[in-house]
Design an enzyme around this catalytic site. Sequence first.
Site, PDB file in Angstrom:
ATOM      1  N   LEU A 142      25.408 -22.579 -14.107  1.00  0.00           N
ATOM      2  CA  LEU A 142      26.634 -23.308 -13.515  1.00  0.00           C
ATOM      3  C   LEU A 142      27.928 -22.998 -14.450  1.00  0.00           C
ATOM      4  CD1 LEU A 142      25.351 -26.407 -11.656  1.00  0.00           C
ATOM      5  CD2 LEU A 142      25.741 -24.010 -10.609  1.00  0.00           C
ATOM      6  N   ASP A 143      29.225 -22.726 -13.900  1.00  0.00           N
ATOM      7  CA  ASP A 143      30.090 -22.846 -14.900  1.00  0.00           C
ATOM      8  C   ASP A 143      30.443 -24.446 -15.504  1.00  0.00           C
ATOM      9  OD1 ASP A 143      30.979 -20.339 -14.061  1.00  0.00           O
ATOM     10  OD2 ASP A 143      32.415 -21.017 -12.376  1.00  0.00           O
ATOM     11  N   LYS A 144      31.112 -24.421 -16.560  1.00  0.00           N
ATOM     12  CA  LYS A 144      31.159 -25.617 -17.450  1.00  0.00           C
ATOM     13  C   LYS A 144      31.646 -26.833 -16.371  1.00  0.00           C
ATOM     14  CE  LYS A 144      33.946 -27.888 -20.850  1.00  0.00           C
ATOM     15  NZ  LYS A 144      35.249 -27.526 -21.752  1.00  0.00           N
ATOM     16  N   ARG A 241      34.431 -18.949  -6.367  1.00  0.00           N
ATOM     17  CA  ARG A 241      35.757 -19.057  -6.679  1.00  0.00           C
ATOM     18  C   ARG A 241      36.718 -18.150  -6.442  1.00  0.00           C
ATOM     19  NH1 ARG A 241      35.397 -20.885 -12.757  1.00  0.00           N
ATOM     20  NH2 ARG A 241      37.606 -21.438 -12.498  1.00  0.00           N
TER      21      ARG A 241
END
Length: 326
Positions: A142-144, A241
């Site tokens: 997962l992204d930060k 996104r």
Amino acid sequence: MPPNLSRRIERTARVAPELAGFRFDKAAARLFTEFSRSQIADWIRSGDLKIDGRCAVPKEKLHGGECLTLDTRLEAPRWDAPQAEVAFRIVFEDDHLLVVDKPPGLVVHPGAGNVDRTLVNGLIARRPALGELPRAGIVHRLDKDTGGLLIVAATRVTQVKLARALARHAIGRRYVAVVEGVLTGGRIIDAPIERDPHNRLRQRVGERGRRAVTTISLIERFRAASMIRAELETGRTHQIRVHMASVGHPLVGDRRYGARGRLPPRPTLALIDVMRAFNRQALHAAQLEFEHPVTGEALAFESPLPADLENLIDVLREDRDHAHSA
């Protein structure tokens, strides 16, 4: 914990005529694309990145023809460094795998700019044997700034089986997000994603990209935003996104992909304050469903929304209800 290793970085680049008029930091980011803009800005401020051998400020304008030189040392990521202070929640664990609930703001694995204090470092502190696995057993990431559920394999056999299950779309991954604008309903977005050639930190929809499919369903409408559920068929970088931005509905807080903090007419003061303060993409990995790769048991997990996202949704509802009652 053993000390971090470091390596010397030396680069030289000539400023092309088309970069004349650019700021030093922006031109350097175009020329040294392997590094992030924040890392380049740090090197300019420290004097490790120079113009014609002299130090300069990031905003200095270039004329073209200058020689930019970088001479610095970069800490190498330590994948084997255990750090028990890293905070995360284990929602399932056995001899074969773990399911982790990652908080927003925690980086999944070490890399440039985040050499330690990542989820991987915390996992190795809990299960040292993970340090022997590729990517410390991480199956997907997962992204930060995205919180929620992810799977970690505890053995090589499990890691291979889970990777295959992911490739054949046998792992259900559902996300909850808040996007700008009012959706009329759900949709399937089938659009290839590629790296943006002008910004290495972004992806974009492009015909040369890899196939990417996201199924969107509408959960709730607000006056200038919508809460959605997004299910991934593929797993491209920043997929939700990029796809939502490509159809004109970037995620709230996702300024990298065009979010503008859109507000409805005459918003409540609480909504104005929350939208201004929300500084990450409004995205949460809420559900995971898959078959245990060893036992065959059907597994399903759900992660509650983090406090900031739950508060954003509450305030959006209050604004909508206030407008309807006025």
